[in-house]
Motif scaffolding. Structure first.
Motif, mmCIF file in Angstrom:
data_model
loop_
_atom_site.group_PDB
_atom_site.id
_atom_site.type_symbol
_atom_site.label_atom_id
_atom_site.label_comp_id
_atom_site.label_asym_id
_atom_site.label_seq_id
_atom_site.Cartn_x
_atom_site.Cartn_y
_atom_site.Cartn_z
ATOM 1 N N TRP A 99 -43.039 20.703 -26.465
ATOM 2 C CA TRP A 99 -44.024 21.045 -27.498
ATOM 3 C C TRP A 99 -43.795 20.263 -28.794
ATOM 4 O O TRP A 99 -44.445 20.495 -29.814
ATOM 5 C CB TRP A 99 -44.026 22.549 -27.765
ATOM 6 C CG TRP A 99 -42.700 23.133 -28.176
ATOM 7 C CD1 TRP A 99 -41.743 23.600 -27.339
ATOM 8 C CD2 TRP A 99 -42.203 23.310 -29.505
ATOM 9 N NE1 TRP A 99 -40.665 24.062 -28.050
ATOM 10 C CE2 TRP A 99 -40.919 23.911 -29.392
ATOM 11 C CE3 TRP A 99 -42.701 23.033 -30.792
ATOM 12 C CZ2 TRP A 99 -40.138 24.218 -30.503
ATOM 13 C CZ3 TRP A 99 -41.919 23.353 -31.891
ATOM 14 C CH2 TRP A 99 -40.646 23.939 -31.737
ATOM 15 N N GLY B 169 -44.047 16.743 -29.260
ATOM 16 C CA GLY B 169 -44.773 15.499 -29.503
ATOM 17 C C GLY B 169 -43.917 14.250 -29.412
ATOM 18 O O GLY B 169 -44.372 13.157 -29.686
ATOM 19 N N GLU B 170 -42.659 14.391 -29.065
ATOM 20 C CA GLU B 170 -41.796 13.217 -28.866
ATOM 21 C C GLU B 170 -41.286 13.245 -27.441
ATOM 22 O O GLU B 170 -41.465 14.229 -26.743
ATOM 23 C CB GLU B 170 -40.616 13.275 -29.838
ATOM 24 C CG GLU B 170 -41.035 12.961 -31.262
ATOM 25 C CD GLU B 170 -39.915 13.250 -32.246
ATOM 26 O OE1 GLU B 170 -38.742 13.223 -31.819
ATOM 27 O OE2 GLU B 170 -40.245 13.533 -33.410
#
Ligand code: UN1
Length: 509
Positions: A497, A499-500
């Motif tokens: 969750w 984003g990387e």
């Protein structure tokens, strides 16, 4: 006492009843089929007849079960539990009628038949509660901003093959857990006990109709094994749960195991031993061994068959058992006061006689019973045999009859060796007041069975516990504890969750 015709009427069982059902109003027709008899083992009379399920019926059933499952799997588990609870409620309302049907099918006493239906009702309540608790663990991810957990998902269509000795409870132990797990259930009962299946399917139909969940429970009742094997061989059936003999269990395992991705759950033969040491309460031991041996006419896979008694107390225990065995009333289960009914059929009487003859030929002494009872129906005497040796063929094998072999030991290590020295591993027991002896029996060098009881009989497993056994018993577990997991597939979920894409395992890109 009850009127057979009233009981059949209660569940709308016809003189020739269809042996296949795909749901409410979904009974197959009866024309042009092989018809077989539902025989009451208590007197050999035919109670009703069944138009056996055919290959075409199987095709229709698997089609309905497969389609229904695509809807059922998306029903929230607590709603699935409501269907199971409703079936339990209907069983409660029809308790006396169902008990009568079980007694007509199996010949077990009304008291035991009620107890079996009670087990089904308890199982429904437990499964309904369990439907709200299909818990998976959460785990700690090594990656930042990732959530990780396991979840339990349905398998698909589950086939339940049940034996004649528990025509209601074994289906319930499997079918209710399978259903709350989001699976649809095809039931293939033993053709020796068709009435119970017909009655329960009628109740399932009512519940499914009321709640608009059709096709969750279907019935497949062929007479011969060739048709029955369709269910075992079909790759659309994700799990086959089989209760019955080890020989047939091996066949099921081979067929199901030959295609990976399918599962089997086996609950096969038991050959249960009970150790009685020199510190035991012998009266208590005699009571529980007696019920364990003669209950259900010795036709439980948990029946007590081997009593392993310490030399110092063996004679006294045998005396108590002999007295208890002689007080047992054997007879038609419909008569009041009857504790032990008939065996299921004439072949079972033959197996009983063969086992007694084997034991005697090898030097065993029959101290109580030993003979068939000459009257219509399949009756035998509760039988106690002393002087038995661990290696005897009859002691090594499961005979579904009220026979107990008494074996004598000197040290507890020897007792455990005798106890574990059989191919089966279902239920076991020790009667003792010595804590160290009890704990030794429960330790890694003790009982090798799936179920271990202390100061209790080997029969009558609590549905709250996982039920099943090791070795040739097959390794499967049904009923309580976390047995529900056997009817579902585990999925390990990881959600990023953040984003990387932080790599794990020390990889740096
Ligand atoms: C079986 O005999 O196949 O605990 C299963 C018991 C019963 C066993 C049922 N519920 O004795």
């Amino acid at each position: 006492m009850f009127e057979t015709s009233n009981v059949l009427e209660m569940f709308r069982i016809l003189p020739v009843h269809p042996g296949a059902c795909v749901g409410p109003d979904g009974w197959s027709d009866t024309t042009g089929r092989v018809v077989f008899d539902a025989v009451n083992p208590a007197d050999g009379t035919v109670t009703a007849r069944v138009a056996a399920a055919t290959h075409a019926d199987y095709d229709a059933i698997i089609d309905v079960a497969t389609r229904a499952q695509t809807r059922w799997r998306m029903v929230p588990p607590p709603r699935r539990g409501e269907l199971v609870a409703r079936i339990g409620e209907l069983a409660q309302q029809h308790l006396e009628g169902l008990a009568a049907v079980v007694a007509l099918d199996t010949g077990k006493s009304l008291m035991e038949a009620r107890s079996e239906v009670g087990e089904l009702i308890d199982m429904a309540m437990m499964a309904a509660g369990q439907s709200r608790m299909l818990y998976g663990f959460t785990q700690q991810s090594q990656r930042a901003k990732h959530r990780m957990y396991d979840q339990w998902l349905p398998l698909g269509v589950v086939g339940v093959i049940s034996a004649y000795n528990f025509p209601a409870a074994v289906w319930a132990q499997n079918g209710f857990l399978a259903a709350i797990g989001g699976n649809t259930v095809i039931w293939k009962p033993s053709p020796k006990v068709p009435l119970t299946a017909l009655a329960l399917q009628a109740l399932c139909n009512q519940a499914m109709k009321e709640m608009d969940f059709e096709g969750v429970f279907t019935l497949f009742l062929p007479q011969d094994n060739e048709v029955a094997e369709r269910l075992v061989a079909d790759t659309r059936v994700a799990l086959v749960s089989f209760t019955g003999s080890t020989a047939v269990g091996k066949r099921v395992a081979n067929i199901v195991g030959s295609t990976l991705g399918r599962r089997y759950l086996l609950e096969c033969s038991g050959n249960n031993g009970c150790i009685v040491d020199e510190t035991a309460d012998l009266k208590l031991a005699a009571r529980s061994i007696t019920f364990g041996a003669v209950g259900t006419t010795g036709q439980r896979c948990t029946s007590t068959r081997r009593v392993i008694a310490q030399r110092g107390i063996a004679n006294e225990l045998v005396e108590l058992l002999k007295r208890a065995f002689e007080q047992i009333t054997v007879g038609d289960p419909r008569e009041p006061g009857v504790v032990v009914g008939p065996l299921i059929d004439a072949a079972a009487v033959g197996h009983f006689e063969q086992a007694v003859a084997d034991a005697v030929a090898q030097g065993g002494t029959v101290v109580s019973g030993g003979k068939r009872i000459e009257r219509p129906g399949n009756y035998v005497e509760p039988t106690l045999i002393v002087g038995a040796q661990p290696g005897w063929q009859c002691v090594q094998h499961e005979t579904f009859a009220p026979i107990v072999y008494v074996l004598v030991y000197d040290t507890l290590d020897e007792a455990i060796e005798i106890h574990n020295g059989v191919p089966q591993g279902l239920a076991s027991g020790i009667h003792s007041t010595n804590l160290s002896n009890i704990e030794l029996f429960l330790s890694a060098q003790g009982s090798d069975c799936g179920i271990a009881k202390v100061n209790m009989g080997t029969t009558g497993a609590d549905i709250g516990a996982a039920f099943g056994g090791e070795k040739e018993t097959g390794g499967g577990r049904t009923a309580g504890s976390d047995a529900w997991k056997g009817y579902m597939r585990r999925q390990s979920v990881c959600v990023n969750w953040g984003g990387e894409s932080p790599w794990d395992q020390r990889i740096k890109l």
